[in-house]
Design a protein around this motif. Structure first.
Motif, PDB file in Angstrom:
ATOM      1  N   TYR A 122       0.283  10.971   7.466  1.00 18.44           N
ATOM      2  CA  TYR A 122       1.561  11.705   7.418  1.00 18.44           C
ATOM      3  C   TYR A 122       1.985  12.053   8.855  1.00 18.44           C
ATOM      4  O   TYR A 122       3.127  11.856   9.238  1.00 18.44           O
ATOM      5  CB  TYR A 122       1.455  13.011   6.615  1.00 18.44           C
ATOM      6  N   ARG A 158      -3.092  -4.375  -1.093  1.00 13.36           N
ATOM      7  CA  ARG A 158      -2.083  -3.470  -0.544  1.00 13.36           C
ATOM      8  C   ARG A 158      -0.869  -3.337  -1.459  1.00 13.36           C
ATOM      9  O   ARG A 158       0.098  -4.076  -1.344  1.00 13.36           O
ATOM     10  CB  ARG A 158      -1.622  -3.916   0.866  1.00 13.36           C
ATOM     11  N   ASN A 165      -6.639  15.225   0.334  1.00 11.96           N
ATOM     12  CA  ASN A 165      -7.671  14.490   1.064  1.00 11.96           C
ATOM     13  C   ASN A 165      -7.795  15.192   2.420  1.00 11.96           C
ATOM     14  O   ASN A 165      -6.775  15.328   3.098  1.00 11.96           O
ATOM     15  CB  ASN A 165      -7.210  13.034   1.249  1.00 11.96           C
ATOM     16  N   ASP A 193      -1.729  10.248  -5.001  1.00  9.80           N
ATOM     17  CA  ASP A 193      -2.598   9.056  -5.036  1.00  9.80           C
ATOM     18  C   ASP A 193      -3.926   9.304  -5.746  1.00  9.80           C
ATOM     19  O   ASP A 193      -4.482   8.402  -6.371  1.00  9.80           O
ATOM     20  CB  ASP A 193      -2.882   8.566  -3.614  1.00  9.80           C
ATOM     21  N   PHE A 194      -4.468  10.511  -5.606  1.00  9.34           N
ATOM     22  CA  PHE A 194      -5.777  10.782  -6.225  1.00  9.34           C
ATOM     23  C   PHE A 194      -5.663  11.520  -7.561  1.00  9.34           C
ATOM     24  O   PHE A 194      -6.681  11.862  -8.158  1.00  9.34           O
ATOM     25  CB  PHE A 194      -6.663  11.591  -5.271  1.00  9.34           C
ATOM     26  N   THR A 242      -4.467   1.392  -4.990  1.00 14.14           N
ATOM     27  CA  THR A 242      -5.701   1.272  -4.205  1.00 14.14           C
ATOM     28  C   THR A 242      -6.887   1.963  -4.855  1.00 14.14           C
ATOM     29  O   THR A 242      -7.980   1.410  -4.911  1.00 14.14           O
ATOM     30  CB  THR A 242      -5.478   1.900  -2.801  1.00 14.14           C
ATOM     31  N   LYS A 243      -6.666   3.198  -5.317  1.00 18.12           N
ATOM     32  CA  LYS A 243      -7.797   4.071  -5.664  1.00 18.12           C
ATOM     33  C   LYS A 243      -8.357   3.746  -7.047  1.00 18.12           C
ATOM     34  O   LYS A 243      -9.445   3.210  -7.183  1.00 18.12           O
ATOM     35  CB  LYS A 243      -7.365   5.530  -5.600  1.00 18.12           C
ATOM     36  N   LEU A 299       4.295   9.956  -4.505  1.00 16.60           N
ATOM     37  CA  LEU A 299       3.584   8.750  -4.080  1.00 16.60           C
ATOM     38  C   LEU A 299       2.430   8.434  -5.026  1.00 16.60           C
ATOM     39  O   LEU A 299       1.680   9.338  -5.430  1.00 16.60           O
ATOM     40  CB  LEU A 299       3.018   8.961  -2.667  1.00 16.60           C
ATOM     41  N   ASP A 357       2.142  13.524  -2.455  1.00 11.87           N
ATOM     42  CA  ASP A 357       1.212  12.397  -2.576  1.00 11.87           C
ATOM     43  C   ASP A 357       0.257  12.650  -3.747  1.00 11.87           C
ATOM     44  O   ASP A 357      -0.629  13.507  -3.676  1.00 11.87           O
ATOM     45  CB  ASP A 357       0.447  12.269  -1.247  1.00 11.87           C
ATOM     46  N   SER A 413      -0.601   5.015  -5.895  1.00  5.21           N
ATOM     47  CA  SER A 413      -1.185   3.819  -5.279  1.00  5.21           C
ATOM     48  C   SER A 413      -1.980   2.993  -6.283  1.00  5.21           C
ATOM     49  O   SER A 413      -2.511   3.537  -7.255  1.00  5.21           O
ATOM     50  CB  SER A 413      -2.127   4.258  -4.158  1.00  5.21           C
ATOM     51  N   GLY A 415       0.873  -1.175   0.000  1.00  2.00           N
ATOM     52  CA  GLY A 415       0.000   0.000   0.000  1.00  2.00           C
ATOM     53  C   GLY A 415       0.903   1.215   0.000  1.00  2.00           C
ATOM     54  O   GLY A 415       2.080   1.132   0.397  1.00  2.00           O
ATOM     55  N   SER A 416       0.372   2.349  -0.466  1.00  2.00           N
ATOM     56  CA  SER A 416       1.240   3.535  -0.455  1.00  2.00           C
ATOM     57  C   SER A 416       1.493   3.988   0.979  1.00  2.00           C
ATOM     58  O   SER A 416       2.471   4.673   1.253  1.00  2.00           O
ATOM     59  CB  SER A 416       0.661   4.643  -1.331  1.00  2.00           C
ATOM     60  N   THR A 417       0.634   3.557   1.908  1.00  2.00           N
ATOM     61  CA  THR A 417       0.833   3.909   3.319  1.00  2.00           C
ATOM     62  C   THR A 417       2.196   3.425   3.827  1.00  2.00           C
ATOM     63  O   THR A 417       2.863   4.126   4.580  1.00  2.00           O
ATOM     64  CB  THR A 417      -0.294   3.303   4.181  1.00  2.00           C
ATOM     65  N   PHE A 427      -4.299  14.170   4.782  1.00  3.83           N
ATOM     66  CA  PHE A 427      -4.329  12.737   5.096  1.00  3.83           C
ATOM     67  C   PHE A 427      -3.587  12.470   6.422  1.00  3.83           C
ATOM     68  O   PHE A 427      -2.426  12.863   6.586  1.00  3.83           O
ATOM     69  CB  PHE A 427      -3.681  11.979   3.939  1.00  3.83           C
ATOM     70  N   CYS A 463      -0.349  16.840  -0.247  1.00  2.00           N
ATOM     71  CA  CYS A 463      -1.278  15.890  -0.853  1.00  2.00           C
ATOM     72  C   CYS A 463      -1.974  16.589  -2.014  1.00  2.00           C
ATOM     73  O   CYS A 463      -2.639  17.609  -1.808  1.00  2.00           O
ATOM     74  CB  CYS A 463      -2.299  15.483   0.225  1.00  2.00           C
TER      75      CYS A 463
HETATM   76  C1  LIG Z   1      -4.181  10.842   0.196  1.00  4.60           C
HETATM   77  C2  LIG Z   1      -3.923   9.416   0.528  1.00  4.60           C
HETATM   78  N1  LIG Z   1      -2.679   8.938   0.397  1.00  4.60           N
HETATM   79  C3  LIG Z   1      -2.395   7.652   0.684  1.00  4.60           C
HETATM   80  C4  LIG Z   1      -3.379   6.787   1.108  1.00  4.60           C
HETATM   81  C5  LIG Z   1      -3.011   5.363   1.385  1.00  4.60           C
HETATM   82  O1  LIG Z   1      -3.535   4.505   0.445  1.00  4.60           O
HETATM   83  P1  LIG Z   1      -3.014   3.011   0.255  1.00  4.60           P
HETATM   84  O2  LIG Z   1      -2.118   2.691   1.415  1.00  4.60           O
HETATM   85  O3  LIG Z   1      -4.206   2.157   0.231  1.00  4.60           O
HETATM   86  O4  LIG Z   1      -2.236   3.001  -1.037  1.00  4.60           O
HETATM   87  C6  LIG Z   1      -4.682   7.234   1.267  1.00  4.60           C
HETATM   88  C7  LIG Z   1      -5.740   6.334   1.743  1.00  4.60           C
HETATM   89  O5  LIG Z   1      -6.838   6.705   2.019  1.00  4.60           O
HETATM   90  C8  LIG Z   1      -4.969   8.593   0.983  1.00  4.60           C
HETATM   91  O6  LIG Z   1      -6.190   9.097   1.111  1.00  4.60           O
END
Ligand SMILES: Cc1ncc(COP(=O)(O)O)c(C=O)c1O
Length: 378
Positions: A126, A239, A170, A200-201, A230-231, A226, A198, A228, A97-99, A123, A166
């Motif tokens: 961090y 993950r 988020n 991710d979105f 996931t999204k 970063l 980040d 992911s 996961g990016s987390t 988010f 971010c």
């Molecule tokens: C902005 C942002 N970054 C990173 C993540 C982590 O996502 P993941 O670990 O599923 O890749 C999230 C998850 O909600 C997020 O909202």
């Protein structure tokens, strides 16, 4: 044991708590008495079409490899990602996961007493990662328009070792204008501050490439980006995420990360997902259409102030509705609908909610229930 365990914990870890997230379907089912499969989850902003079928088939094909350790360096996946972006394999790190990469980055570069700049709200992981590394956080509050105050952010960089940004943010679903981001990066580069960006979105943003800074890792040796699976790709439960940066940063992370951090099923699924162009196109088209539909509908709900979103979720100020975010979240849950109460985000009053874009019939149902509870603007 002569001493209490709590006295053996590192001092700066003693008061840590897990971060609150959306998508807690099991918990919602227990609280509401509604079965998981009957709940509509608008609280987690993932692909409404789910996982690519091709990626799922790839998972099945590697079931037989589960008895062996996965490739610890995720080499094939890193090669595929590198080719996708036109960078070298040495520019890519893959995480659980990016987390995991948020924690890996903070843990690799921060020491006790270091200062890290980030927006509030943003988010929550961090801050969690920074605190677990023993460092401190300096929050820069977003303006009333929920946009990043670039000058205030830059002013704090002088004291900092690292900054988290971010983009889009988020929970606000808003982009930092590229010109502002560039100014931050220029100053950070000059000061020797690391920037964790980040994205991710960003895959849900129209003209993604225009806003992405992946092409700038050559110019900004202090930049880590970063991403992911996931999204957009819906590999949420498997993950898998990745980071893109110059080779020196990636070399550090590859040496510090735990071995076998990404399992073989996740690696195989991600390799295929990145190339599933049909699934991507279908998802992007759906999001584009449904975002417009939902925006119109949400703006018509009495007491809602909707921020025009850049990503695949809406950030809404509901103070005029007569409900707090917690109250509305609870009311909707009892009707089988989950939304994200944003009260747990630092810097927000208890009147903000986040709502993901889902499939048409689901969005119709959300609007119907909201109008029943709150009424429509006349
Ligand atoms: C902005 C942002 N970054 C990173 C993540 C982590 O996502 P993941 O670990 O599923 O890749 C999230 C998850 O909600 C997020 O909202």
């Amino acid at each position: 044991m002569k001493k209490p365990i709590s006295s053996l914990v590192k001092e700066y870890l003693r008061t840590l708590k897990p971060c609150v997230h959306g998508g807690e379907v099991l918990d919602a089912a227990v609280k509401s008495g509604i079965k998981c499969e009957d709940l509509l989850d608008f609280s987690s902003s993932v692909n409404p079409l789910g996982t690519s079928k091709k990626a799922l088939l790839a998972v099945e094909a590697v079931f037989s490899q589960v008895a062996a350790y996965p490739d610890s360096a995720s080499t094939e996946l890193r090669e595929v990602i590198a080719k996708h972006y036109g960078v070298a394999v040495e520019n890519i790190v893959v995480g659980n996961g990016s987390t995991e990469l948020v924690y890996l980055f903070a843990g690799s570069f921060l020491s006790e007493g270091d200062l890290v700049v980030m927006a509030a709200p943003t988010f929550g992981e961090y801050e969690g990662a920074v605190r677990r590394a023993g460092a401190d956080v300096c929050f820069v509050r977003l303006g009333d328009d929920q946009l990043l105050d670039v000058d205030a952010f830059i002013a704090k960089l002088v004291e900092a070792k690292m900054a988290f940004i971010c983009n889009p943010n988020n929970p606000t679903s808003l982009l930092v204008p590229s010109e502002g981001l560039e100014r931050i990066l220029d100053v950070a580069l000059e000061l020797g501050v690391l920037v964790f960006l980040d994205e991710d979105f960003l895959e849900f943003v129209e003209e993604e490439q225009k806003f992405s800074f992946i092409g700038r890792i050559g110019k900004y040796s202090n930049l880590f980006i970063l991403r992911s699976f996931t999204k957009l790709f819906g590999l949420t439960g498997l993950r898998v995420g990745y980071g893109i940066a110059n080779k020196e940063i990636i070399d550090v992370l590859m040496r510090v990360k735990i071995p076998w951090n990404v399992n073989c099923l996740a690696q195989a699924a991600a390799v295929v997902a990145l190339g599933d162009v049909d699934h991507l196109k279908k998802t992007r088209d759906l999001i584009c259409e449904e975002k417009a539909y939902l925006q119109k509908g949400l703006e018509g709900v009495r007491g809602f102030r909707v921020y025009a979103p850049d990503a695949n979720f809406f950030f809404i100020d509901i103070r005029e509705s007569g409900f707090t975010a917690a109250e509305l979240t609870q009311k909707l849950l009892m009707r089988g609908i989950m939304i994200r109460d944003c009260s747990s985000f630092k810097g927000l009053e208890p009147y903000y909610i986040r709502v993901a874009v889902k499939r048409h019939e689901e969005n119709v149902q959300l609007l119907r229930v909201l109008e029943e509870i709150l009424g429509k603007v006349i």
